[in-house]
Design a protein around this motif. Structure first.
Motif, PDB file in Angstrom:
ATOM      1  N   GLU A 199      26.429  -3.165 -68.833  1.00 23.99           N
ATOM      2  CA  GLU A 199      25.779  -2.113 -67.878  1.00 23.99           C
ATOM      3  C   GLU A 199      25.654  -2.906 -66.502  1.00 23.99           C
ATOM      4  O   GLU A 199      25.932  -2.582 -65.512  1.00 23.99           O
ATOM      5  CB  GLU A 199      24.441  -1.453 -68.391  1.00 23.99           C
ATOM      6  N   TRP A 200      24.900  -4.235 -66.754  1.00 25.14           N
ATOM      7  CA  TRP A 200      24.619  -5.000 -65.352  1.00 25.14           C
ATOM      8  C   TRP A 200      25.933  -5.285 -64.793  1.00 25.14           C
ATOM      9  O   TRP A 200      26.077  -5.296 -63.549  1.00 25.14           O
ATOM     10  CB  TRP A 200      23.760  -6.325 -65.755  1.00 25.14           C
ATOM     11  N   VAL A 201      26.862  -5.798 -65.677  1.00 25.20           N
ATOM     12  CA  VAL A 201      28.176  -6.324 -64.957  1.00 25.20           C
ATOM     13  C   VAL A 201      28.925  -5.080 -64.188  1.00 25.20           C
ATOM     14  O   VAL A 201      29.322  -5.498 -63.194  1.00 25.20           O
ATOM     15  CB  VAL A 201      29.061  -6.841 -66.273  1.00 25.20           C
ATOM     16  N   THR A 202      28.734  -3.935 -64.897  1.00 26.88           N
ATOM     17  CA  THR A 202      29.506  -2.979 -64.131  1.00 26.88           C
ATOM     18  C   THR A 202      28.999  -2.154 -63.062  1.00 26.88           C
ATOM     19  O   THR A 202      29.346  -2.126 -62.067  1.00 26.88           O
ATOM     20  CB  THR A 202      29.913  -1.656 -65.094  1.00 26.88           C
ATOM     21  N   GLU A 203      27.499  -2.225 -63.038  1.00 27.03           N
ATOM     22  CA  GLU A 203      26.856  -1.989 -62.111  1.00 27.03           C
ATOM     23  C   GLU A 203      26.954  -2.876 -60.637  1.00 27.03           C
ATOM     24  O   GLU A 203      26.829  -2.464 -59.495  1.00 27.03           O
ATOM     25  CB  GLU A 203      24.966  -1.615 -62.266  1.00 27.03           C
ATOM     26  N   ASN A 204      27.297  -4.187 -61.070  1.00 25.76           N
ATOM     27  CA  ASN A 204      27.482  -5.113 -59.921  1.00 25.76           C
ATOM     28  C   ASN A 204      28.823  -5.212 -59.514  1.00 25.76           C
ATOM     29  O   ASN A 204      29.054  -6.110 -58.745  1.00 25.76           O
ATOM     30  CB  ASN A 204      26.734  -6.379 -60.504  1.00 25.76           C
ATOM     31  N   ASP A 205      29.597  -4.197 -60.100  1.00 28.75           N
ATOM     32  CA  ASP A 205      30.939  -4.210 -59.583  1.00 28.75           C
ATOM     33  C   ASP A 205      31.841  -5.741 -60.090  1.00 28.75           C
ATOM     34  O   ASP A 205      32.666  -5.969 -59.220  1.00 28.75           O
ATOM     35  CB  ASP A 205      31.161  -3.905 -58.007  1.00 28.75           C
ATOM     36  N   LEU A 206      31.263  -6.245 -61.108  1.00 24.37           N
ATOM     37  CA  LEU A 206      32.133  -7.425 -61.543  1.00 24.37           C
ATOM     38  C   LEU A 206      33.154  -7.133 -62.530  1.00 24.37           C
ATOM     39  O   LEU A 206      32.782  -6.322 -63.613  1.00 24.37           O
ATOM     40  CB  LEU A 206      31.167  -8.321 -62.201  1.00 24.37           C
ATOM     41  N   PRO A 207      34.290  -7.359 -62.131  1.00 22.51           N
ATOM     42  CA  PRO A 207      35.597  -6.830 -63.039  1.00 22.51           C
ATOM     43  C   PRO A 207      35.398  -7.919 -64.473  1.00 22.51           C
ATOM     44  O   PRO A 207      34.822  -8.932 -64.195  1.00 22.51           O
ATOM     45  CB  PRO A 207      36.741  -7.266 -62.361  1.00 22.51           C
ATOM     46  N   PHE A 208      35.505  -7.435 -65.473  1.00 24.77           N
ATOM     47  CA  PHE A 208      35.236  -8.274 -66.859  1.00 24.77           C
ATOM     48  C   PHE A 208      36.504  -7.676 -67.693  1.00 24.77           C
ATOM     49  O   PHE A 208      36.897  -6.570 -67.711  1.00 24.77           O
ATOM     50  CB  PHE A 208      33.772  -7.768 -67.089  1.00 24.77           C
ATOM     51  N   GLY A 209      36.610  -8.574 -68.676  1.00 21.29           N
ATOM     52  CA  GLY A 209      37.594  -8.424 -69.598  1.00 21.29           C
ATOM     53  C   GLY A 209      37.228  -9.057 -71.022  1.00 21.29           C
ATOM     54  O   GLY A 209      36.385  -9.848 -71.204  1.00 21.29           O
ATOM     55  N   VAL A 210      37.765  -8.716 -71.875  1.00 20.76           N
ATOM     56  CA  VAL A 210      37.684  -9.343 -73.357  1.00 20.76           C
ATOM     57  C   VAL A 210      38.857 -10.035 -73.871  1.00 20.76           C
ATOM     58  O   VAL A 210      40.203  -9.509 -73.846  1.00 20.76           O
ATOM     59  CB  VAL A 210      37.236  -8.484 -74.444  1.00 20.76           C
ATOM     60  N   ILE A 211      38.863 -11.151 -74.350  1.00 16.28           N
ATOM     61  CA  ILE A 211      40.026 -12.075 -74.781  1.00 16.28           C
ATOM     62  C   ILE A 211      39.557 -12.289 -76.312  1.00 16.28           C
ATOM     63  O   ILE A 211      38.600 -13.147 -76.520  1.00 16.28           O
ATOM     64  CB  ILE A 211      40.387 -13.304 -73.888  1.00 16.28           C
ATOM     65  N   SER A 212      40.120 -11.943 -77.095  1.00 16.21           N
ATOM     66  CA  SER A 212      39.534 -11.862 -78.503  1.00 16.21           C
ATOM     67  C   SER A 212      40.945 -12.181 -79.390  1.00 16.21           C
ATOM     68  O   SER A 212      41.960 -11.786 -79.372  1.00 16.21           O
ATOM     69  CB  SER A 212      38.988 -10.677 -79.163  1.00 16.21           C
ATOM     70  N   SER A 213      40.691 -13.065 -80.339  1.00 15.49           N
ATOM     71  CA  SER A 213      41.659 -13.261 -81.462  1.00 15.49           C
ATOM     72  C   SER A 213      41.383 -12.446 -82.772  1.00 15.49           C
ATOM     73  O   SER A 213      41.893 -12.919 -83.776  1.00 15.49           O
ATOM     74  CB  SER A 213      41.574 -14.891 -81.843  1.00 15.49           C
ATOM     75  N   GLY A 214      40.504 -11.673 -82.559  1.00 15.07           N
ATOM     76  CA  GLY A 214      40.402 -10.529 -83.618  1.00 15.07           C
ATOM     77  C   GLY A 214      41.356  -9.416 -83.353  1.00 15.07           C
ATOM     78  O   GLY A 214      42.529  -9.591 -83.253  1.00 15.07           O
ATOM     79  N   VAL A 215      40.851  -8.416 -83.705  1.00 18.71           N
ATOM     80  CA  VAL A 215      41.621  -7.128 -83.701  1.00 18.71           C
ATOM     81  C   VAL A 215      41.518  -6.223 -82.623  1.00 18.71           C
ATOM     82  O   VAL A 215      40.425  -5.708 -82.521  1.00 18.71           O
ATOM     83  CB  VAL A 215      41.529  -6.516 -85.053  1.00 18.71           C
ATOM     84  N   THR A 216      42.469  -5.878 -81.842  1.00 17.91           N
ATOM     85  CA  THR A 216      42.357  -4.913 -80.792  1.00 17.91           C
ATOM     86  C   THR A 216      41.593  -3.578 -80.895  1.00 17.91           C
ATOM     87  O   THR A 216      40.823  -3.030 -80.398  1.00 17.91           O
ATOM     88  CB  THR A 216      43.609  -4.605 -79.830  1.00 17.91           C
ATOM     89  N   ASP A 217      41.941  -3.025 -82.240  1.00 18.27           N
ATOM     90  CA  ASP A 217      41.664  -1.702 -82.540  1.00 18.27           C
ATOM     91  C   ASP A 217      40.172  -1.465 -83.017  1.00 18.27           C
ATOM     92  O   ASP A 217      39.541  -0.504 -83.176  1.00 18.27           O
ATOM     93  CB  ASP A 217      42.462  -1.455 -83.841  1.00 18.27           C
ATOM     94  N   LEU A 218      39.607  -2.806 -83.027  1.00 17.20           N
ATOM     95  CA  LEU A 218      38.150  -2.836 -83.190  1.00 17.20           C
ATOM     96  C   LEU A 218      37.339  -2.783 -82.113  1.00 17.20           C
ATOM     97  O   LEU A 218      36.078  -2.906 -82.101  1.00 17.20           O
ATOM     98  CB  LEU A 218      37.622  -3.954 -84.004  1.00 17.20           C
ATOM     99  N   LEU A 219      38.024  -3.041 -80.785  1.00 14.66           N
ATOM    100  CA  LEU A 219      37.247  -3.231 -79.515  1.00 14.66           C
ATOM    101  C   LEU A 219      36.660  -1.864 -78.701  1.00 14.66           C
ATOM    102  O   LEU A 219      36.102  -1.746 -77.790  1.00 14.66           O
ATOM    103  CB  LEU A 219      38.254  -3.723 -78.417  1.00 14.66           C
ATOM    104  N   THR A 220      36.811  -0.751 -79.602  1.00 16.46           N
ATOM    105  CA  THR A 220      36.413   0.614 -79.136  1.00 16.46           C
ATOM    106  C   THR A 220      34.855   0.673 -78.647  1.00 16.46           C
ATOM    107  O   THR A 220      34.396   1.423 -77.642  1.00 16.46           O
ATOM    108  CB  THR A 220      36.420   1.597 -80.352  1.00 16.46           C
ATOM    109  N   PRO A 221      33.942  -0.161 -79.081  1.00 17.26           N
ATOM    110  CA  PRO A 221      32.512  -0.059 -78.433  1.00 17.26           C
ATOM    111  C   PRO A 221      32.232  -0.452 -76.898  1.00 17.26           C
ATOM    112  O   PRO A 221      31.402   0.174 -76.427  1.00 17.26           O
ATOM    113  CB  PRO A 221      31.553  -1.027 -79.439  1.00 17.26           C
TER     114      PRO A 221
END
Length: 202
Positions: free
Chosen positions: A87-109
């Motif tokens: 929430e803090w990251v988005t409120e401060n207009d910082l673009p963010f991303g996720v780079i995971s060696s897991g499973v994309t389909d589990l990134l829903t949250p």
């Protein structure tokens, strides 16, 4: 440091579980074969892509459907404090991303926070049936992927904070301008600690 973007690992960092692949093996009763395959991969007997395909074949043989994967994703819990951080990251207009060696389909949250990118390993379905996987992020790929992601959004890696927890994050730690190590994985090599700028939960 002028921070212009933030990138995260997912499993064990934003997510409370330590590994998406392991979680799915536990859910679908394929842990034994998954452990054997992981041992073969670590011994150099399998490529990462073959490892991914073998895991998916286990679940396909069990009749796992897209709907079941979606339910598993919906049930995942984020790490304590992750919601407030995002929430803090988005409120401060910082673009963010996720780079995971897991499973994309589990990134829903994290989708509700509108990440700039989510790069992981994509399960493939046909008519609700699991049919394959696209292996995009191996254990040694995150440094190159972080550089590419930064170029795509018009920032430099030196202006980017990377937050990770595991041995798979070492290359990203090397690339990022500022590296945070969260709840370190026991497989993190000693040299990994030398690459990070802070370990906030120690």
């Amino acid at each position: 440091m002028d921070v212009r973007a933030v990138a995260f690992d997912f499993d064990g960092t934003l997510a409370a579980h330590s590994g998406g692949w392991t979680l799915l093996h536990e859910l679908y009763g394929t842990t034994a074969s998954g452990d054997e395959r992981t041992a073969a991969y670590r011994n150099g007997e399998l490529s990462f892509e073959a490892w991914c395909r073998g895991n998916v074949a286990d679940w396909r043989d069990r009749g796992v459907t897209e709907a079941e994967i979606d339910r598993a994703a919906d049930a995942l819990k984020l790490t304590v404090g992750a919601d407030a951080l995002l929430e803090w990251v988005t409120e401060n207009d910082l673009p963010f991303g996720v780079i995971s060696s897991g499973v994309t389909d589990l990134l829903t949250p994290i989708q509700r926070y509108d990440p700039e990118l989510m790069v992981s390993n994509d399960l493939r379905f046909d008519d609700n049936q699991l049919v394959g996987v696209e292996a995009n992020v191996g254990p040694d790929d995150k440094g190159d992927l972080l550089e590419t992601a930064c170029a795509d959004i018009g920032v430099s890696p030196e202006e980017t904070v990377y937050v990770g927890a595991a041995h798979t994050d070492v290359e990203a730690f090397e690339v990022a301008g500022y590296a945070l190590l969260f709840d370190p994985d026991h497989r993190l090599p000693d040299g990994g600690y030398e690459l990070v700028d802070d370990v906030p939960n120690e």
